[in-house]
Design a protein around this motif. Structure first.
Motif, mmCIF file in Angstrom:
data_model
loop_
_atom_site.group_PDB
_atom_site.id
_atom_site.type_symbol
_atom_site.label_atom_id
_atom_site.label_comp_id
_atom_site.label_asym_id
_atom_site.label_seq_id
_atom_site.Cartn_x
_atom_site.Cartn_y
_atom_site.Cartn_z
ATOM 1 N N PHE A 11 0.827 -1.204 0.000
ATOM 2 C CA PHE A 11 0.000 0.000 0.000
ATOM 3 C C PHE A 11 0.862 1.255 0.000
ATOM 4 O O PHE A 11 0.606 2.196 -0.743
ATOM 5 C CB PHE A 11 -0.917 -0.002 1.226
ATOM 6 N N MET A 12 1.922 1.256 0.820
ATOM 7 C CA MET A 12 2.801 2.427 0.887
ATOM 8 C C MET A 12 3.545 2.636 -0.425
ATOM 9 O O MET A 12 3.702 3.748 -0.888
ATOM 10 C CB MET A 12 3.800 2.276 2.040
ATOM 11 N N MET A 13 3.988 1.530 -1.026
ATOM 12 C CA MET A 13 4.679 1.641 -2.314
ATOM 13 C C MET A 13 3.736 2.200 -3.371
ATOM 14 O O MET A 13 4.103 3.064 -4.162
ATOM 15 C CB MET A 13 5.212 0.269 -2.755
ATOM 16 N N HIS A 14 2.510 1.687 -3.366
ATOM 17 C CA HIS A 14 1.546 2.158 -4.355
ATOM 18 C C HIS A 14 1.178 3.615 -4.098
ATOM 19 O O HIS A 14 0.987 4.388 -5.030
ATOM 20 C CB HIS A 14 0.295 1.285 -4.327
ATOM 21 N N LYS A 15 1.114 3.975 -2.828
ATOM 22 C CA LYS A 15 0.781 5.353 -2.482
ATOM 23 C C LYS A 15 1.841 6.314 -3.014
ATOM 24 O O LYS A 15 1.527 7.373 -3.548
ATOM 25 C CB LYS A 15 0.652 5.497 -0.970
ATOM 26 N N LEU A 20 3.432 10.324 -7.254
ATOM 27 C CA LEU A 20 4.216 10.737 -8.404
ATOM 28 C C LEU A 20 3.348 10.880 -9.640
ATOM 29 O O LEU A 20 3.428 11.880 -10.362
ATOM 30 C CB LEU A 20 5.327 9.709 -8.662
ATOM 31 N N VAL A 21 2.479 9.895 -9.853
ATOM 32 C CA VAL A 21 1.626 9.925 -11.036
ATOM 33 C C VAL A 21 0.674 11.117 -10.994
ATOM 34 O O VAL A 21 0.434 11.777 -12.000
ATOM 35 C CB VAL A 21 0.830 8.611 -11.161
ATOM 36 N N LEU A 22 0.139 11.407 -9.829
ATOM 37 C CA LEU A 22 -0.765 12.544 -9.709
ATOM 38 C C LEU A 22 -0.070 13.843 -10.060
ATOM 39 O O LEU A 22 -0.634 14.710 -10.728
ATOM 40 C CB LEU A 22 -1.327 12.622 -8.282
ATOM 41 N N LEU A 23 1.149 13.966 -9.626
ATOM 42 C CA LEU A 23 1.899 15.176 -9.953
ATOM 43 C C LEU A 23 2.155 15.264 -11.448
ATOM 44 O O LEU A 23 2.038 16.319 -12.060
ATOM 45 C CB LEU A 23 3.219 15.206 -9.186
ATOM 46 N N MET A 154 9.440 8.114 -18.372
ATOM 47 C CA MET A 154 7.998 8.258 -18.462
ATOM 48 C C MET A 154 7.621 9.027 -19.719
ATOM 49 O O MET A 154 8.331 9.927 -20.149
ATOM 50 C CB MET A 154 7.450 9.010 -17.249
ATOM 51 N N SER A 155 6.486 8.656 -20.280
ATOM 52 C CA SER A 155 5.928 9.408 -21.405
ATOM 53 C C SER A 155 4.523 9.828 -21.013
ATOM 54 O O SER A 155 3.851 9.144 -20.244
ATOM 55 C CB SER A 155 5.907 8.562 -22.679
ATOM 56 N N GLN A 156 4.103 10.960 -21.535
ATOM 57 C CA GLN A 156 2.790 11.480 -21.165
ATOM 58 C C GLN A 156 2.139 12.138 -22.370
ATOM 59 O O GLN A 156 2.803 12.773 -23.194
ATOM 60 C CB GLN A 156 2.930 12.479 -20.021
ATOM 61 N N THR A 157 0.842 11.962 -22.447
ATOM 62 C CA THR A 157 0.039 12.654 -23.451
ATOM 63 C C THR A 157 -1.011 13.459 -22.705
ATOM 64 O O THR A 157 -1.660 12.953 -21.791
ATOM 65 C CB THR A 157 -0.664 11.653 -24.395
ATOM 66 N N PHE A 175 3.714 0.937 -15.110
ATOM 67 C CA PHE A 175 2.350 1.332 -14.774
ATOM 68 C C PHE A 175 1.831 2.294 -15.829
ATOM 69 O O PHE A 175 2.597 2.931 -16.556
ATOM 70 C CB PHE A 175 2.301 2.007 -13.391
ATOM 71 N N GLN A 176 0.523 2.388 -15.915
ATOM 72 C CA GLN A 176 -0.141 3.364 -16.767
ATOM 73 C C GLN A 176 -1.247 4.022 -15.962
ATOM 74 O O GLN A 176 -1.886 3.375 -15.137
ATOM 75 C CB GLN A 176 -0.721 2.706 -18.026
ATOM 76 N N PHE A 177 -1.449 5.288 -16.189
ATOM 77 C CA PHE A 177 -2.437 6.025 -15.411
ATOM 78 C C PHE A 177 -3.070 7.077 -16.304
ATOM 79 O O PHE A 177 -2.378 7.726 -17.076
ATOM 80 C CB PHE A 177 -1.768 6.695 -14.209
ATOM 81 N N GLY A 178 -4.383 7.219 -16.201
ATOM 82 C CA GLY A 178 -5.052 8.232 -17.004
ATOM 83 C C GLY A 178 -6.217 8.847 -16.265
ATOM 84 O O GLY A 178 -6.799 8.231 -15.370
ATOM 85 N N ASN A 179 -6.534 10.088 -16.590
ATOM 86 C CA ASN A 179 -7.759 10.700 -16.072
ATOM 87 C C ASN A 179 -8.344 11.623 -17.126
ATOM 88 O O ASN A 179 -7.658 12.035 -18.064
ATOM 89 C CB ASN A 179 -7.512 11.430 -14.736
ATOM 90 N N GLU A 180 -9.628 11.925 -16.959
ATOM 91 C CA GLU A 180 -10.323 12.751 -17.942
ATOM 92 C C GLU A 180 -11.375 13.609 -17.255
ATOM 93 O O GLU A 180 -12.045 13.156 -16.319
ATOM 94 C CB GLU A 180 -10.982 11.877 -19.017
ATOM 95 N N ALA A 181 -11.491 14.831 -17.729
ATOM 96 C CA ALA A 181 -12.468 15.758 -17.153
ATOM 97 C C ALA A 181 -13.878 15.322 -17.509
ATOM 98 O O ALA A 181 -14.162 14.926 -18.636
ATOM 99 C CB ALA A 181 -12.206 17.172 -17.672
ATOM 100 N N VAL A 182 -14.759 15.402 -16.510
ATOM 101 C CA VAL A 182 -16.169 15.095 -16.739
ATOM 102 C C VAL A 182 -17.035 16.343 -16.538
ATOM 103 O O VAL A 182 -18.208 16.352 -16.913
ATOM 104 C CB VAL A 182 -16.657 13.959 -15.811
ATOM 105 N N LYS A 183 -16.451 17.391 -15.938
ATOM 106 C CA LYS A 183 -17.201 18.627 -15.713
ATOM 107 C C LYS A 183 -16.244 19.787 -15.527
ATOM 108 O O LYS A 183 -15.219 19.655 -14.867
ATOM 109 C CB LYS A 183 -18.087 18.478 -14.469
#
Length: 200
Positions: A11-15, A20-23, A154-157, A175-183
């Protein structure tokens, strides 16, 4: 006890990875002298496979507070990233900790201001335009970029409208991580207290 300890370690490693990913996903950086966003204030809601992020900003991005609620392996997590006075702070609610982040953006060490991209920033982050795409009815410019963080390539789009990232995909190989605006609520009144740094 061993199982519990292992779960805590995972959990700590993932946290740390999420931090990092959030930043990276938010294209973190200190506020520059120039406007970061093309609208004065707003509330942006983003969703990902891990949860939801609400971003409040004012003064064209000089003030920004990201409030995150996430879930991983049955564990609920709340975090915030606050930018004000040219500094960036990470707040972890459960641990009641506030950490001031180093000056400069995470991607290539630069403060990425998509409204005022310079050749130096483009070169440092290997930023390239990759077309247009509409998100939430907004025509976004799609950018690709690369960076190395903690010895990991790391690569980012990102999909950007008026300097605001409405969608992002980060690939760190493992790892891969993505987010998208909904509002997106534009030019709304944001209470000054939204940007207060907690005192635990």
């Amino acid at each position: 006890c061993i199982v519990k300890r292992n779960n805590q370690n995972h959990f700590m490693m993932h946290k740390k990875l999420i931090s990092l990913v959030l930043l990276l996903a938010s294209v973190a950086g200190v506020a520059s002298a120039q406007n970061r966003y093309g609208i004065k204030s707003g509330i942006l809601t983003q969703k990902s496979e891990m949860g939801e992020t609400t971003i409040y900003f004012d003064n064209y991005g000089a003030l920004e507070a990201q409030k995150m609620k996430m879930s991983f392996m049955g564990n609920e997590m709340e975090m915030s990233i606050i930018r004000k006075d040219g500094k960036t702070y990470m707040v972890t609610v459960a641990e009641k900790q506030v950490q001031e982040m180093p000056a400069g953006g995470m991607m290539g060490g630069s403060d990425i201001n998509f409204l005022n991209l310079t050749d130096a920033v483009k070169s440092a982050n290997k930023i390239k335009e990759a077309g247009k795409e509409t998100i939430l009815g907004k025509e976004c410019t799609k950018y690709t970029m690369e960076a190395e963080q903690m010895g990991m390539a790391m690569s980012q789009t990102v999909w950007v409208w008026n300097g605001i990232t409405l969608k992002s995909l980060t690939d760190g190989g493992q790892f891969q991580f993505g987010n998208e605006a909904v509002k997106l609520e534009e030019n709304v009144a944001i209470p000054a207290s939204t940007f207060d740094i907690p005192k635990f």
